[in-house]
Design a protein around this motif. Structure first.
Motif, PDB file in Angstrom:
ATOM      1  N   LEU A 100       2.723   1.699  -3.333  1.00 58.56           N
ATOM      2  CA  LEU A 100       1.950   1.953  -4.544  1.00 58.56           C
ATOM      3  C   LEU A 100       1.084   3.209  -4.450  1.00 58.56           C
ATOM      4  O   LEU A 100       0.405   3.562  -5.412  1.00 58.56           O
ATOM      5  N   GLU A 101       1.089   3.843  -3.300  1.00 57.41           N
ATOM      6  CA  GLU A 101       0.281   5.056  -3.161  1.00 57.41           C
ATOM      7  C   GLU A 101       0.777   6.131  -4.138  1.00 57.41           C
ATOM      8  O   GLU A 101       1.988   6.323  -4.304  1.00 57.41           O
ATOM      9  N   SER A 102      -0.152   6.777  -4.757  1.00 57.07           N
ATOM     10  CA  SER A 102       0.188   7.827  -5.717  1.00 57.07           C
ATOM     11  C   SER A 102       0.660   9.081  -4.972  1.00 57.07           C
ATOM     12  O   SER A 102       0.000   9.553  -4.039  1.00 57.07           O
ATOM     13  N   ARG A 151      -6.993   3.639   7.630  1.00 55.11           N
ATOM     14  CA  ARG A 151      -7.898   3.038   8.639  1.00 55.11           C
ATOM     15  C   ARG A 151      -8.388   1.660   8.173  1.00 55.11           C
ATOM     16  O   ARG A 151      -8.597   0.746   8.976  1.00 55.11           O
ATOM     17  N   GLU A 152      -8.588   1.514   6.865  1.00 50.99           N
ATOM     18  CA  GLU A 152      -9.060   0.209   6.364  1.00 50.99           C
ATOM     19  C   GLU A 152      -8.016  -0.886   6.630  1.00 50.99           C
ATOM     20  O   GLU A 152      -8.337  -1.978   7.097  1.00 50.99           O
ATOM     21  N   LEU A 153      -6.758  -0.540   6.331  1.00 54.85           N
ATOM     22  CA  LEU A 153      -5.699  -1.533   6.575  1.00 54.85           C
ATOM     23  C   LEU A 153      -5.538  -1.794   8.068  1.00 54.85           C
ATOM     24  O   LEU A 153      -5.279  -2.933   8.481  1.00 54.85           O
ATOM     25  N   VAL A 202      -7.854  -1.787  10.304  1.00 56.54           N
ATOM     26  CA  VAL A 202      -8.932  -2.690  10.772  1.00 56.54           C
ATOM     27  C   VAL A 202      -8.598  -4.137  10.437  1.00 56.54           C
ATOM     28  O   VAL A 202      -8.586  -5.022  11.306  1.00 56.54           O
ATOM     29  N   THR A 244       0.832  -1.206   0.000  1.00 61.16           N
ATOM     30  CA  THR A 244       0.000   0.000   0.000  1.00 61.16           C
ATOM     31  C   THR A 244       0.867   1.257   0.000  1.00 61.16           C
ATOM     32  O   THR A 244       0.659   2.179  -0.792  1.00 61.16           O
ATOM     33  N   SER A 279       0.751  11.988  -6.200  1.00 60.55           N
ATOM     34  CA  SER A 279      -0.087  13.146  -6.533  1.00 60.55           C
ATOM     35  C   SER A 279      -1.398  13.137  -5.760  1.00 60.55           C
ATOM     36  O   SER A 279      -2.042  14.165  -5.590  1.00 60.55           O
ATOM     37  N   LEU A 280      -1.819  11.919  -5.299  1.00 62.56           N
ATOM     38  CA  LEU A 280      -3.086  11.834  -4.556  1.00 62.56           C
ATOM     39  C   LEU A 280      -2.876  11.967  -3.050  1.00 62.56           C
ATOM     40  O   LEU A 280      -3.829  12.085  -2.295  1.00 62.56           O
ATOM     41  N   GLY A 281      -1.644  11.882  -2.623  1.00 64.36           N
ATOM     42  CA  GLY A 281      -1.377  12.037  -1.200  1.00 64.36           C
ATOM     43  C   GLY A 281      -1.572  10.742  -0.430  1.00 64.36           C
ATOM     44  O   GLY A 281      -2.043   9.735  -0.967  1.00 64.36           O
ATOM     45  N   SER A 282      -1.189  10.765   0.801  1.00 61.01           N
ATOM     46  CA  SER A 282      -1.258   9.564   1.634  1.00 61.01           C
ATOM     47  C   SER A 282      -2.635   9.450   2.295  1.00 61.01           C
ATOM     48  O   SER A 282      -3.180  10.433   2.779  1.00 61.01           O
ATOM     49  N   GLY A 283      -3.132   8.266   2.290  1.00 60.44           N
ATOM     50  CA  GLY A 283      -4.443   8.028   2.870  1.00 60.44           C
ATOM     51  C   GLY A 283      -4.364   7.809   4.370  1.00 60.44           C
ATOM     52  O   GLY A 283      -3.287   7.838   4.974  1.00 60.44           O
ATOM     53  N   SER A 284      -5.538   7.526   4.974  1.00 57.00           N
ATOM     54  CA  SER A 284      -5.594   7.401   6.434  1.00 57.00           C
ATOM     55  C   SER A 284      -5.185   6.016   6.928  1.00 57.00           C
ATOM     56  O   SER A 284      -4.862   5.844   8.093  1.00 57.00           O
TER      57      SER A 284
END
Lengths: 349, 216
Positions: free
Chosen positions: A264-266, A275-277, A279, A261, A268-273
């Motif tokens: 492969l995070e983009s 939270r899904e991973l 959980v 994760t 340009s889209l920034g880092s996500g939270s």
């Protein structure tokens, strides 16, 4: 002349004493015929014997009447008639024998000719015997009066079976040996049998039989093995020792997902939270930790399975040997064979 | 959605006959958390929803399908003004090539409502997964799929698209299983609006689904 009559009377009295005394004759006519024969009154013997035969006689009485006729016709030089009379005698009583030292040569030769003209199985004899199965045989003797196809069977036993002892063309004195075994080598089952000798010549058949009893001695057989002394089956599953492997694997899989994760995070889209991973990864790690604390599940023990298979094969091999040994022991059982009294009844057919 | 629900219901009805044929079937509902980003860092959404999953295994062959409907709202600090509802259907068939590994193929289809609030996507999945029983009745799974031949409602192409997954299946009691699945999706979409040249319009989605399942 008087000397000649005297000699004839002596010869006649020597010829038929046994049968006359052996059976009590009920028929008065037959008794008179016997008396006439004793008095050398042959014409009277012929008429009285024929008259007696027209009466209702028992088997022995009929045999006796024909025998008187045979001797009388022999004395009168009517050989053909004598032979015919003796044929009737042996048909009624196949075991009938004449003592050549006590009857006239004419009568004896007529009796002998009669025997050769009638198909008979005579003098069936089976002696008491005892032997180990496969190492002995039952002697069977009999006489066939004409060349014939003779089949000898033993009928009866536990399964009411029929066992062919011999089949062949025979004439005269026959000596057979019966090993009392089945085709597979086993002894015939214990029980009562009837040995039947059947002779066939064209349309004529004749059979004689002799009951016998076959008994077995005791057999010491070996029991089958269920285990080998000193060797025991091992458990085919084993519980592995507790380890940190479940938690390690949970870390490995969760770490793989996390690294993937993050990698492969983009940008340009920034880092996500995450939270899904968090959980799902958290659930995986907790599960791994719980599984680390729990007693591991049993798993197949390959070495023990192989050992047990070898042990089973060895026991099966030993049991096969035991089965062979037991079969040999059963086949080598002590067989005892005893002839039984014959049932009353006429054998000829 | 109604057709998917009917399919799940049919599977539930047919599943009692499965064990007799050596087939293991699990089916159950799931709760979902999802995040979605598109084009730029400012366009991001988060939401929750519900779905269901069904899986079956026969010897070395296995199949899995899931449907989830998520309501996505603009996240805090997002430039988006309104949310949308995404419905995603995934399906795989897999063949075990080793005791702990399978190759798999399938498809993904995600539609949005309103239709142009976000990109609807359809693609073929090609990949592999690794699974391991970490304890009695507990299995973890890691999946990597390449999303081939993607199609977008807004056009464009994606030379590189990948989907990673983490799964967990724990037998809680008897036939009752607990399931959890994580999916990360990265699609390098490129568009050429007005023929002025290609520009990047990447899509990134993550989802977590937690639920229970009944095994037959």
């Amino acid at each position: 002349m008087a000397r000649h009559r005297c000699a004839l009377a002596l010869l006649a009295s020597l010829a038929v004493p046994a049968t006359g005394g052996a059976q009590a004759v009920q028929s008065a006519t037959l008794r008179r015929a016997q008396q006439a024969y004793d008095n050398l009154e042959y014409r009277q013997v012929v008429s009285l014997a024929h008259a007696a035969l027209r009466e209702r006689l028992t088997g022995p009485e009929r045999a006796r009447a024909y025998e008187l006729l045979g001797f009388t016709y022999g004395a009168l030089d009517s050989i053909l008639k004598a032979v015919d009379a003796f044929k009737q005698v042996v048909l009624i009583d196949p075991e009938r024998q004449l003592d050549p030292n006590r009857v006239s040569p004419k009568a004896y030769s007529a009796f002998d000719v009669a025997l050769r003209q009638v198909l008979l199985v005579r003098q069936l004899r089976i002696d008491s015997t005892s032997f180990v199965g496969g190492r002995g045989a039952v002697p069977i003797r009999f006489t066939v009066t004409q060349p014939a196809r003779v089949v000898t069977r033993a009928i009866g036993g536990a399964g009411a079976g029929s066992y062919v002892i011999d089949s062949g063309a025979w004439n005269g004195q026959v000596n057979l040996s019966w090993p009392a075994r089945l085709a597979n080598g086993d002894p015939v089952p214990a029980g009562n049998y009837t040995v039947v000798v059947e002779a066939r010549l064209g349309q004529n058949t004749f059979s004689a039989s002799q009951p016998i009893r076959v008994s077995h001695g005791s057999v010491d057989t070996l029991p089958s093995l269920t285990s080998l002394p000193g060797y025991q089956y091992l458990p085919e599953t084993e519980v592995p020792p507790q380890s940190w492997r479940p938690l390690g694997l949970a870390f490995l899989y969760t770490g793989g997902a996390l690294v993937g994760t993050l990698g492969l995070e983009s940008s340009s889209l920034g880092s996500g939270s995450k939270r899904e991973l968090a959980v799902v990864g958290g659930a995986a790690l907790v599960t791994g930790f719980v599984m680390t604390l729990r007693r591991p599940a049993p798993r197949p023990a390959a070495a023990n399975i192989l050992y047990n298979r070898l042990l089973r094969d060895q026991i099966a091999r030993r049991n096969q040997d035991i089965a062979k040994e037991n079969m040999a022991r059963r086949q080598q059982v002590q067989l005892t064979l005893v002839p039984l009294p014959r049932p009353s009844g006429a054998a000829p057919r | 959605m109604s057709r998917a629900a009917a399919g799940v219901a049919l599977l539930v009805l047919a599943s009692p006959a499965a064990p007799a044929q050596g087939v293991t079937v699990t089916v159950g509902p799931q709760f979902a958390l999802a995040s979605y980003r598109e084009v730029a860092a400012g366009l991001r959404y988060q939401g929750t929803g519900f779905g269901g999953a069904v899986s079956a295994r026969y010897q070395k062959l296995s199949a899995e399908a899931g449907v989830v409907r998520v309501t996505l709202d603009p996240a805090i600090g997002s430039a988006a003004t309104s949310g949308f509802t995404a419905t995603e259907v995934n399906a795989w068939v897999a063949y075990d090539v080793a005791p702990y590994a399978s190759v798999e193929a399938g498809f993904i289809r995600r539609t949005t409502d309103p239709e142009f609030a976000a990109q609807s996507v359809g693609a073929v999945r090609l990949g592999a997964r690794s699974f391991y029983e970490i304890g009695p009745g507990a299995t973890v799974l890691f999946r990597a799929n390449y999303l081939a031949a993607p199609k977008f409602s807004g056009g464009g192409r994606a030379p590189f698209s990948i989907d990673l997954g983490l799964g967990l299946d724990v037998r809680l009691a008897g036939r009752l299983h607990g399931t959890a699945a994580y999916a990360f999706q990265r699609i390098n979409r490129k568009t050429n609006p007005g023929g002025t040249g290609e520009i990047d319009a990447p899509i990134q989605a993550t989802a977590a689904r937690v639920g229970v399942a009944l095994a037959f």
